[in-house]
Scaffold this motif. Structure first.
Motif: not given
Lengths: 235, 260
Positions: B19-33, B126-134
């Motif tokens: 889960n931490w890996l997924k969260l890191a990927i999402v936060l990285f994407g948001l920040l860079v985006g 966000l959808y990546f997180l929503a669709l892969t992490t309950p």
């Protein structure tokens, strides 16, 4: 509408986080105290939170099907005060960002400020002033939720106008012109929506007063004699 | 039984990832985006996230496009305002609308496209997180982040009540629609008021019952969650680092680029 992911440029989303976080911390502090005092209040708090979530996801009969929606925070503000409403607001906004991609994580601070802080504070102040002035309870609820809703949208317009002022550099004139445009576009749907939300909230409180008035009295939302008067009218 | 995104997340094969890996990927994407000054890195993030969600996360493509379409519609309305009212450079397009002169300027259009790209990349993350992490998995993260106990407890209760609410709201609304409760404007207002208040009171009662049931089973505000330890494997680590590296490189290369 909550501000979307990626819509607020770099200095602004941090600024709104900085503004919102102290309020949230204060809200959590108040929440802790309330929950320690009265644990049985938790279901009601959670229901109010879920209600905010559902109200902003349920489609209302809207005129042009735009991105406006009721906020639902007015009810929470009247029942629990603005600080706890802010905590409920942030939980709901996180869920909406994660479930529906409605709003987002980066503009979370800005959205919490408009929907969880500015709206409830206005609603709460109007409610307190109205009850002091001895106005009709339902009329006050109507006014408080409607104006709370508008306050949310005015704040959102301010946030957008600060981030995207006309003429690229932040000047008062540029801000005002941009603010006018954002506010005007929101106003098309939000003026009728807020009136509707006010009406629905007033109706809601009517049922709550009829069925569960004792809890409202216990939480010092309304006084006993007001309940008796209201029941006398509605019975 | 796939009503909300959480149901898809429960079935996704990526659920088994850390889960931490997924969260890191999402936060990285948001920040860079959000910090990119050109739409290219944002669109790259959007593409990568969409690919991961659909190909690796096995989210249905049709659903994904439908999900993406709704917020993109809102974003387009928002950026139209930016395109028309900001910028001061060369005029690209101008016409009169109801007597008002409207014009799109070069830097206004650039800003609008940039904001659109940022929004899309954010939504894909966000959808990546929503669709892969309950949500259940995210609660474990919340617990680990040491937020106040009452805050987490309230979050979990709200999460539970959202479903109670949705179920009840849908069935009440259905019953009202069948009885022509939404046939005219004044009627829909009345129906909506009834729906709202009944929903509120009924869920409240159900909440009280739930709370009573939990209390009688020694509930003291601390819900113990079962957290599964999931180590990050080498392929995931390599893929993530490659993605991070490429995105940062793109961010650096497009620092001063202009598209229009």
């Amino acid at each position: 509408m909550h501000i979307m992911e990626g819509f607020l440029p770099t200095p602004w989303w941090q600024i709104w986080f900085a503004v919102s976080i102290p309020v949230i911390l204060f809200g959590i502090h108040k929440l802790n105290r309330l929950v320690n005092e009265k644990r049985e209040i938790l279901p009601l708090l959670a229901v109010a939170g879920a209600f905010i979530f559902v109200l902003s996801s349920l489609k209302l009969p809207s005129i042009n099907g735009s991105c406006s929606h009721p906020t639902g925070t007015g009810i929470a503000a009247i029942m629990f005060g603005p600080a706890i409403s802010a905590v409920l607001g942030i939980i709901v906004l996180i869920y909406q960002a994660l479930f529906l991609a409605h709003g987002g994580l980066m503009p979370l601070g800005a959205n919490v400020f408009s929907m969880g802080i500015a709206g409830p504070v206005v609603a709460y102040l109007i409610y307190k002033a109205g009850m002091k002035a001895n106005l009709n309870f339902y009329a006050v609820v109507f006014l408080a939720t409607a104006f709370g809703d508008w306050a949310t949208y005015v704040t959102t317009s301010v946030q957008l106008a600060l981030a995207y002022p006309a003429g690229d550099v932040l000047t008062l004139a540029g801000f005002m012109s941009s603010f006018g445009k954002f506010a005007a576009i929101f106003a098309v749907t939000q003026v009728p929506l807020a009136i509707m939300e006010g009406a629905v909230s007033a109706l809601l409180f009517k049922y709550v007063v009829n069925v569960k008035s004792d809890i409202l009295v216990e939480m010092k939302v309304i006084e006993d004699k007001v309940v008796k008067k209201l029941k006398g009218i509605s019975a | 039984m796939t009503n909300i995104l959480d149901d898809y997340a429960l079935m996704s094969p990526l659920r088994q990832q850390n889960n931490w890996l997924k969260l890191a990927i999402v936060l990285f994407g948001l920040l860079v985006g959000i910090s990119s000054t050109s739409p290219v890195p944002s669109l790259f993030i959007a593409l990568c996230m969409s690919f991961t969600t659909i190909a690796l996360g096995k989210a249905p493509l049709k659903l994904y496009l439908k999900l993406l379409l709704a917020p993109v519609g809102f974003a387009v309305v928002g950026i139209l305002i930016i395109a028309f009212f900001s910028g001061s450079g060369q005029e690209l397009l101008s016409f009169k609308f109801l007597g008002y002169p409207l014009s799109v300027r070069k830097d206004g259009l650039e800003l609008a496209l940039l904001v659109l790209a940022r929004s899309i990349s954010g939504m894909c993350c966000l959808y990546f997180l929503a669709l892969t992490t309950p949500m259940i998995e995210l609660f474990a993260l919340l617990k680990a982040s040491r937020l106040p106990e009452s805050f987490i407890e309230l979050s979990m209760l709200i999460y539970r009540y959202i479903f109670v609410f949705l179920d009840m709201a849908l069935s009440i609304r259905y019953a009202q629609t069948v009885r022509l409760g939404y046939s005219s404007f004044s009627r829909s207002l009345h129906s909506l008021g009834m729906l709202g208040s009944t929903l509120f009171i009924r869920s409240w009662e159900q909440g009280d019952k739930l709370f009573l049931a939990m209390n009688s089973r020694c509930y003291d505000g601390k819900m113990t969650l079962f957290e599964v330890h999931r180590p990050v494997g080498t392929p995931e680590l390599l893929l993530t680092s490659a993605y991070f590296f490429l995105t940062l490189a793109l961010l650096y290369l497009t620092k001063n680029a202009s598209i229009v």
